[in-house]
Design a protein around this motif. Sequence first.
Motif, mmCIF file in Angstrom:
data_model
loop_
_atom_site.group_PDB
_atom_site.id
_atom_site.type_symbol
_atom_site.label_atom_id
_atom_site.label_comp_id
_atom_site.label_asym_id
_atom_site.label_seq_id
_atom_site.Cartn_x
_atom_site.Cartn_y
_atom_site.Cartn_z
ATOM 1 N N CYS A 130 50.374 88.864 -9.575
ATOM 2 C CA CYS A 130 50.087 89.956 -10.494
ATOM 3 C C CYS A 130 51.196 90.991 -10.390
ATOM 4 O O CYS A 130 51.400 91.593 -9.333
ATOM 5 C CB CYS A 130 48.744 90.591 -10.169
ATOM 6 S SG CYS A 130 47.373 89.406 -10.266
ATOM 7 N N THR A 133 48.963 96.227 -12.438
ATOM 8 C CA THR A 133 47.554 96.451 -12.119
ATOM 9 C C THR A 133 46.629 95.914 -13.206
ATOM 10 O O THR A 133 45.575 95.334 -12.914
ATOM 11 C CB THR A 133 47.305 97.956 -11.925
ATOM 12 O OG1 THR A 133 48.191 98.448 -10.924
ATOM 13 C CG2 THR A 133 45.872 98.218 -11.499
ATOM 14 N N VAL A 136 45.180 92.399 -13.060
ATOM 15 C CA VAL A 136 44.026 92.161 -12.191
ATOM 16 C C VAL A 136 42.766 92.734 -12.809
ATOM 17 O O VAL A 136 41.745 92.055 -12.937
ATOM 18 C CB VAL A 136 44.264 92.772 -10.792
ATOM 19 C CG1 VAL A 136 43.027 92.571 -9.919
ATOM 20 C CG2 VAL A 136 45.484 92.153 -10.142
ATOM 21 N N TYR A 152 50.132 90.447 -5.041
ATOM 22 C CA TYR A 152 50.488 91.614 -5.844
ATOM 23 C C TYR A 152 51.951 91.954 -5.596
ATOM 24 O O TYR A 152 52.335 92.323 -4.487
ATOM 25 C CB TYR A 152 49.610 92.816 -5.524
ATOM 26 C CG TYR A 152 50.083 94.047 -6.260
ATOM 27 C CD1 TYR A 152 49.974 94.113 -7.652
ATOM 28 C CD2 TYR A 152 50.696 95.100 -5.592
ATOM 29 C CE1 TYR A 152 50.450 95.213 -8.340
ATOM 30 C CE2 TYR A 152 51.165 96.205 -6.276
ATOM 31 C CZ TYR A 152 51.045 96.250 -7.660
ATOM 32 O OH TYR A 152 51.530 97.326 -8.343
ATOM 33 N N ASP A 154 54.930 94.338 -6.026
ATOM 34 C CA ASP A 154 55.065 95.763 -6.317
ATOM 35 C C ASP A 154 56.331 96.064 -7.109
ATOM 36 O O ASP A 154 57.191 95.214 -7.302
ATOM 37 C CB ASP A 154 55.050 96.592 -5.030
ATOM 38 C CG ASP A 154 56.400 96.589 -4.310
ATOM 39 O OD1 ASP A 154 57.182 95.643 -4.501
ATOM 40 O OD2 ASP A 154 56.670 97.543 -3.558
ATOM 41 N N ALA A 164 47.299 98.941 -4.305
ATOM 42 C CA ALA A 164 47.447 97.559 -4.760
ATOM 43 C C ALA A 164 46.096 97.027 -5.221
ATOM 44 O O ALA A 164 45.085 97.170 -4.521
ATOM 45 C CB ALA A 164 47.997 96.681 -3.635
ATOM 46 N N ARG A 166 42.816 94.918 -5.964
ATOM 47 C CA ARG A 166 42.104 93.904 -5.197
ATOM 48 C C ARG A 166 40.848 93.475 -5.938
ATOM 49 O O ARG A 166 40.322 94.212 -6.761
ATOM 50 C CB ARG A 166 41.730 94.460 -3.821
ATOM 51 C CG ARG A 166 42.876 94.496 -2.824
ATOM 52 C CD ARG A 166 42.588 95.422 -1.663
ATOM 53 N NE ARG A 166 42.812 96.819 -2.030
ATOM 54 C CZ ARG A 166 42.416 97.855 -1.296
ATOM 55 N NH1 ARG A 166 41.743 97.650 -0.192
ATOM 56 N NH2 ARG A 166 42.662 99.073 -1.690
ATOM 57 N N THR A 172 44.294 89.617 -0.868
ATOM 58 C CA THR A 172 45.508 90.013 -1.566
ATOM 59 C C THR A 172 46.665 90.085 -0.579
ATOM 60 O O THR A 172 46.544 90.713 0.479
ATOM 61 C CB THR A 172 45.337 91.403 -2.224
ATOM 62 O OG1 THR A 172 44.359 91.310 -3.265
ATOM 63 C CG2 THR A 172 46.653 91.884 -2.832
#
Length: 346
Positions: A130, A133, A136, A152, A154, A164, A166, A172
């Motif tokens: 991902c 955000t 998700v 995830y 960044d 992050a 979840r 994650t």
Amino acid sequence: MSKAYKKFVPSIYLYQGRAVHSLRDHTVVDDDPLRLAMSYNNGTADELLIFDQSRTDAEHDQAIDMIRSICENVRIPVTGAGHIRRLEDVKKLIYAGCRKAALNFSREDNVELAAEVAARFGRDKIAACCLATDAVLGNQELILKNVSRLYYVDGIDRTPWHKAPRVDGIETIAVLEEISDEDMAVLMNMNGIGGVGGNAVNDRISRILGIKKELEEKHIPVRMRKAAYPWSAFVKNSDGLLPVVVQEAATDQVLMVAYMNEEAYEKTIQTGKMTYWSRSRKELWVKGDTSGHYQYVRSLAGDCDMDTLLARVDQVGAACHTGSHSCFFNEDLADTDPQSHNPGKV
């Protein structure tokens, strides 16, 4: 210790046959991705994440060959990600030896593919990368049904690491460019965070063991290499040393014989690199520090009298200082029967 230990997951970013710095920075960090993968396969990293940044099918096929080679040569589980367009691409990654294939949930075609590939290969084989955000938050139900892990990544939508995204019940892995040691400890202690990956791990690979020790002291579960026998359990020779027979795990070939003192034994266990005591130089030596021909520990076993140690290793390059793969090349007596064979092997 709980099996749900926190993981350190170095990442390899493949681009045009080489390992580059990141998804957005294609500065070459190693011309040989397999060599880089082997350097991560040292007993401190827990898994490996490989991003395929191929732009063409030809590049993708080349990347799959490299991923297959890496999977064949490292002991840690590998997750493959990138250049997934259809079910066949997931199949290629899994058949290449990847423990998981990670879909890119920032691509709508990958989101739509999730249910199909999970039904075909099993949810435990499917992860999701991902990059934002929203990827998700907008697909939580789909993720719960079809995905066993989130990565995830960044820096794409600038969501800070402590936010992050979840999903309850799904671990994650935060794939980060950088993070301080203090913040990493905080992140590793957060519910739902299963570990850290990316350059935040790559840049610390030589310090992972020490970081794990610090996390363990904070009661954060991590995987640590521990031996069944203390040094005191072994019978040493008159010099206080323990002979070590070194065998290549992949071929069963005996490579060399060396000696350990207590410090060499403890360092071998801690680092995953074979470390010995030099009787001539009267000092510790890590096999490979000079030549690059490291020996990575697969297993250690004492003999029936506990006065000799058998070390099964992954050997990088030649074991002998002469350049021979094994130190045992001066043949003294050989079986001349061409039909002779070991009935225990086919």
